[in-house]
Every structure is written in C-alpha cells, then in structure tokens.
Design a protein around this motif. Structure first.
Motif, mmCIF file in Angstrom:
data_model
loop_
_atom_site.group_PDB
_atom_site.id
_atom_site.type_symbol
_atom_site.label_atom_id
_atom_site.label_comp_id
_atom_site.label_asym_id
_atom_site.label_seq_id
_atom_site.Cartn_x
_atom_site.Cartn_y
_atom_site.Cartn_z
ATOM 1 N N ALA A 77 0.836 -1.206 0.000
ATOM 2 C CA ALA A 77 0.000 0.000 0.000
ATOM 3 C C ALA A 77 0.871 1.256 0.000
ATOM 4 C CB ALA A 77 -0.946 -0.002 1.200
ATOM 5 N N GLY A 78 1.936 1.257 0.785
ATOM 6 C CA GLY A 78 2.851 2.400 0.821
ATOM 7 C C GLY A 78 3.485 2.663 -0.533
ATOM 8 N N ALA A 79 3.900 1.595 -1.207
ATOM 9 C CA ALA A 79 4.481 1.761 -2.551
ATOM 10 C C ALA A 79 3.437 2.314 -3.521
ATOM 11 C CB ALA A 79 5.040 0.427 -3.052
ATOM 12 N N LEU A 80 2.210 1.836 -3.404
ATOM 13 C CA LEU A 80 1.140 2.330 -4.283
ATOM 14 C C LEU A 80 0.844 3.808 -4.013
ATOM 15 C CD1 LEU A 80 -1.177 -0.799 -4.161
ATOM 16 C CD2 LEU A 80 0.088 0.033 -6.168
ATOM 17 N N VAL A 81 0.857 4.218 -2.755
ATOM 18 C CA VAL A 81 0.647 5.633 -2.413
ATOM 19 C C VAL A 81 1.787 6.471 -3.000
ATOM 20 C CG1 VAL A 81 0.638 7.308 -0.506
ATOM 21 C CG2 VAL A 81 -0.784 5.245 -0.379
ATOM 22 N N ARG A 82 3.019 5.998 -2.848
ATOM 23 C CA ARG A 82 4.166 6.734 -3.418
ATOM 24 C C ARG A 82 4.092 6.816 -4.928
ATOM 25 N NH1 ARG A 82 7.119 3.186 -0.727
ATOM 26 N NH2 ARG A 82 8.574 2.849 -2.452
ATOM 27 N N SER A 83 3.376 5.868 -5.544
ATOM 28 C CA SER A 83 3.227 5.906 -7.002
ATOM 29 C C SER A 83 2.047 6.779 -7.435
ATOM 30 C CB SER A 83 3.078 4.489 -7.564
ATOM 31 O OG SER A 83 1.808 3.956 -7.261
ATOM 32 N N GLY A 84 1.345 7.387 -6.455
ATOM 33 C CA GLY A 84 0.277 8.325 -6.790
ATOM 34 C C GLY A 84 -1.135 7.858 -6.493
ATOM 35 N N ARG A 85 -1.297 6.674 -5.937
ATOM 36 C CA ARG A 85 -2.641 6.185 -5.600
ATOM 37 C C ARG A 85 -3.144 6.829 -4.314
ATOM 38 N NH1 ARG A 85 -3.654 0.685 -7.647
ATOM 39 N NH2 ARG A 85 -2.737 0.770 -9.704
ATOM 40 N N PRO A 86 -4.450 7.095 -4.235
ATOM 41 C CA PRO A 86 -5.001 7.544 -2.951
ATOM 42 C C PRO A 86 -4.844 6.434 -1.904
ATOM 43 C CG PRO A 86 -6.590 7.836 -4.743
ATOM 44 C CD PRO A 86 -5.439 7.055 -5.303
ATOM 45 N N ALA A 87 -4.631 6.813 -0.648
ATOM 46 C CA ALA A 87 -4.358 5.841 0.419
ATOM 47 C C ALA A 87 -5.453 4.793 0.559
ATOM 48 C CB ALA A 87 -4.145 6.565 1.750
ATOM 49 N N SER A 88 -6.721 5.200 0.506
ATOM 50 C CA SER A 88 -7.807 4.227 0.671
ATOM 51 C C SER A 88 -7.837 3.229 -0.481
ATOM 52 C CB SER A 88 -9.152 4.943 0.782
ATOM 53 O OG SER A 88 -9.399 5.690 -0.399
ATOM 54 N N GLU A 89 -7.587 3.691 -1.669
ATOM 55 C CA GLU A 89 -7.546 2.801 -2.838
ATOM 56 C C GLU A 89 -6.312 1.897 -2.769
ATOM 57 O OE1 GLU A 89 -6.348 3.296 -7.433
ATOM 58 O OE2 GLU A 89 -7.869 4.725 -6.726
ATOM 59 N N ALA A 90 -5.196 2.470 -2.335
ATOM 60 C CA ALA A 90 -3.945 1.702 -2.261
ATOM 61 C C ALA A 90 -4.085 0.539 -1.285
ATOM 62 C CB ALA A 90 -2.800 2.620 -1.845
ATOM 63 N N ARG A 91 -4.718 0.793 -0.155
ATOM 64 C CA ARG A 91 -4.890 -0.256 0.861
ATOM 65 C C ARG A 91 -5.744 -1.402 0.310
ATOM 66 N NH1 ARG A 91 -2.644 -2.007 5.546
ATOM 67 N NH2 ARG A 91 -4.119 -3.376 6.540
ATOM 68 N N ALA A 92 -6.873 -1.062 -0.300
ATOM 69 C CA ALA A 92 -7.761 -2.088 -0.857
ATOM 70 C C ALA A 92 -7.062 -2.854 -1.971
ATOM 71 C CB ALA A 92 -9.057 -1.459 -1.361
ATOM 72 N N THR A 93 -6.306 -2.160 -2.789
ATOM 73 C CA THR A 93 -5.582 -2.802 -3.888
ATOM 74 C C THR A 93 -4.515 -3.750 -3.344
ATOM 75 O OG1 THR A 93 -6.003 -0.902 -5.321
ATOM 76 C CG2 THR A 93 -4.184 -2.359 -5.954
ATOM 77 N N ALA A 94 -3.808 -3.311 -2.303
ATOM 78 C CA ALA A 94 -2.777 -4.158 -1.693
ATOM 79 C C ALA A 94 -3.394 -5.407 -1.074
ATOM 80 C CB ALA A 94 -2.001 -3.363 -0.646
ATOM 81 N N GLU A 95 -4.514 -5.233 -0.374
ATOM 82 C CA GLU A 95 -5.198 -6.394 0.204
ATOM 83 C C GLU A 95 -5.600 -7.376 -0.888
ATOM 84 O OE1 GLU A 95 -8.437 -4.616 2.358
ATOM 85 O OE2 GLU A 95 -7.201 -4.271 4.140
ATOM 86 N N ASN A 96 -6.138 -6.875 -1.988
ATOM 87 C CA ASN A 96 -6.552 -7.741 -3.095
ATOM 88 C C ASN A 96 -5.365 -8.456 -3.732
ATOM 89 O OD1 ASN A 96 -9.331 -7.466 -2.972
ATOM 90 N ND2 ASN A 96 -9.293 -5.566 -4.146
ATOM 91 N N ALA A 97 -4.220 -7.779 -3.815
ATOM 92 C CA ALA A 97 -3.035 -8.407 -4.401
ATOM 93 C C ALA A 97 -2.543 -9.561 -3.540
ATOM 94 C CB ALA A 97 -1.933 -7.371 -4.595
ATOM 95 N N VAL A 98 -2.445 -9.335 -2.234
ATOM 96 C CA VAL A 98 -1.982 -10.399 -1.340
ATOM 97 C C VAL A 98 -3.002 -11.539 -1.316
ATOM 98 C CG1 VAL A 98 -1.345 -10.970 1.045
ATOM 99 C CG2 VAL A 98 -0.535 -8.834 0.010
ATOM 100 N N LEU A 99 -4.271 -11.186 -1.284
ATOM 101 C CA LEU A 99 -5.335 -12.185 -1.360
ATOM 102 C C LEU A 99 -5.228 -12.985 -2.659
ATOM 103 C CD1 LEU A 99 -8.095 -13.380 -0.438
ATOM 104 C CD2 LEU A 99 -9.162 -11.454 -1.602
ATOM 105 N N GLY A 100 -4.978 -12.301 -3.749
ATOM 106 C CA GLY A 100 -4.853 -12.970 -5.041
ATOM 107 C C GLY A 100 -3.685 -13.946 -5.085
ATOM 108 N N ILE A 101 -2.559 -13.541 -4.507
ATOM 109 C CA ILE A 101 -1.390 -14.427 -4.477
ATOM 110 C C ILE A 101 -1.713 -15.678 -3.671
ATOM 111 C CG2 ILE A 101 0.963 -14.681 -3.573
ATOM 112 C CD1 ILE A 101 1.307 -11.631 -4.263
ATOM 113 N N GLN A 102 -2.315 -15.489 -2.509
ATOM 114 C CA GLN A 102 -2.651 -16.634 -1.661
ATOM 115 C C GLN A 102 -3.678 -17.535 -2.345
ATOM 116 O OE1 GLN A 102 -1.047 -17.429 1.314
ATOM 117 N NE2 GLN A 102 0.284 -15.807 0.578
#
Length: 184
Positions: A130-155
């Motif tokens: 999520a921190g990397a996504l925020v640094r890349s310009g994503r809003p924090a709330s979107e970055a968190r949800a996206t990060a959760e989905n990515a880790v969920l997707g990997i698992q």
C-alpha cells in the motif's frame, strides 16, 4: 561419514516438513526420520521442541520476505519494487509448487499459537505494498484495498494452482494481477 549440522542448516529442512505435513502432522519421529537428525540434536538446536522449530521456520520466512519483498516496497522506486514483488513471490513459491507456510499455519489450530507472527506477515506485506502504491500516486484508501486484493490474489492463486496441480495457473494469475495493478 556423519553430517554435522548447524541450526541454520536445519531450519530449511524443517520448513519443508511443516509445509508437507503441517504442524500437527510433523511429529518428532517424522522430523527425525525425514531430516536424519537425532532427537538429541534437534533438542540441542531447539530446546523448546516442535513449537520452537516452527517459530524458527516462521522467523526464517519472515526474514526472507522482509529482505526481498517488504523492505524494497518501502524503500525502492515503487514501480520497480512492485515488479520485483511479483518476480520474488513467483520464485519463493516456486511458481505455485510451494505452499505458503504462514498461510497454512493460519488455516488450522496452529494459528492461535503463532497469531502475532501470522498477522504480522500479512499486515506488513499489505502495508508495504500500500505504501508503494501511495508513493506511485494512488489515494491511500484505494492503495490499501488494492494491496489487500493483491496479497489475497497471491494466496488464492497458490491454493488453486496446488488444488488443480497446475503450476502454470500460478504464473498466469501473477501476470494478470500485475497487469491489473498497473492499469487500475
């Protein structure tokens, strides 16, 4: 000739045993049988027994992810770190051929014994991504949800590729998730 082991040599052997048999199935007899290391030597390295062995294995997994996934996501160029995360996850999980030991421990009664470690593993991955996504310009709330989905997707990809005995599925899933992450 007898092989001499150091504690650090034993941890990867234990990890594969726990991956294959689970915490409960990895009895001391099975561990000695599969490692060729006597009970006395195991207790020398791990006086706390099987629970200390599992804790050492989880710490080893944590160290690897901290070095190759979390820290780069926190520190490096976001796009490069995210690309490396996909590549390193694929390598670590052997293209879906290796289960997530932390995830496996989270699914059974072992979870209560190692709850803080299990929670920390997933939270730090989500937070770092999520921190990397925020640094890349994503809003924090979107970055968190996206990060959760990515880790969920990997698992989820790990589980499905193992269930279907299709390593290519894991690689395809990672590639698709990587593309979605870039375009969303």
């Amino acid at each position: 000739m007898r092989t001499l082991y150091e504690r650090a040599d034993v941890v990867p052997l234990l990890a594969e045993i726990f991956r294959e048999l689970g915490f409960e199935g990895a009895t001391l007899s099975r561990i000695t049988e599969r490692t060729g290391i006597g009970k006395g030597s195991l207790y020398h390295f791990f006086p706390g027994g099987k629970e200390e062995m599992a804790a050492a294995v989880l710490a080893d997994v944590d160290t690897w992810f901290e070095q190759f996934v979390y820290e780069p996501l926190r520190r490096d160029d976001p796009a490069e770190a995210i690309a490396a995360m996909w590549k390193n996850a694929d390598a670590y999980y052997r293209s879906g051929g290796r289960i997530c030991l932390v995830g496996a421990f989270a699914l059974d009664e072992t979870r209560e014994r190692f709850a803080a470690t299990i929670n920390g593993y997933f939270q730090r991955w989500i937070d770092a991504l999520a921190g990397a996504l925020v640094r890349s310009g994503r809003p924090a709330s979107e970055a968190r949800a996206t990060a959760e989905n990515a880790v969920l997707g990997i698992q989820g990809a790990l589980v499905l590729s193992r269930a279907l005995d299709d390593k290519a599925l894991f690689k395809r899933a990672l590639d698709q998730m990587a593309k979605r992450l870039i375009t969303s």
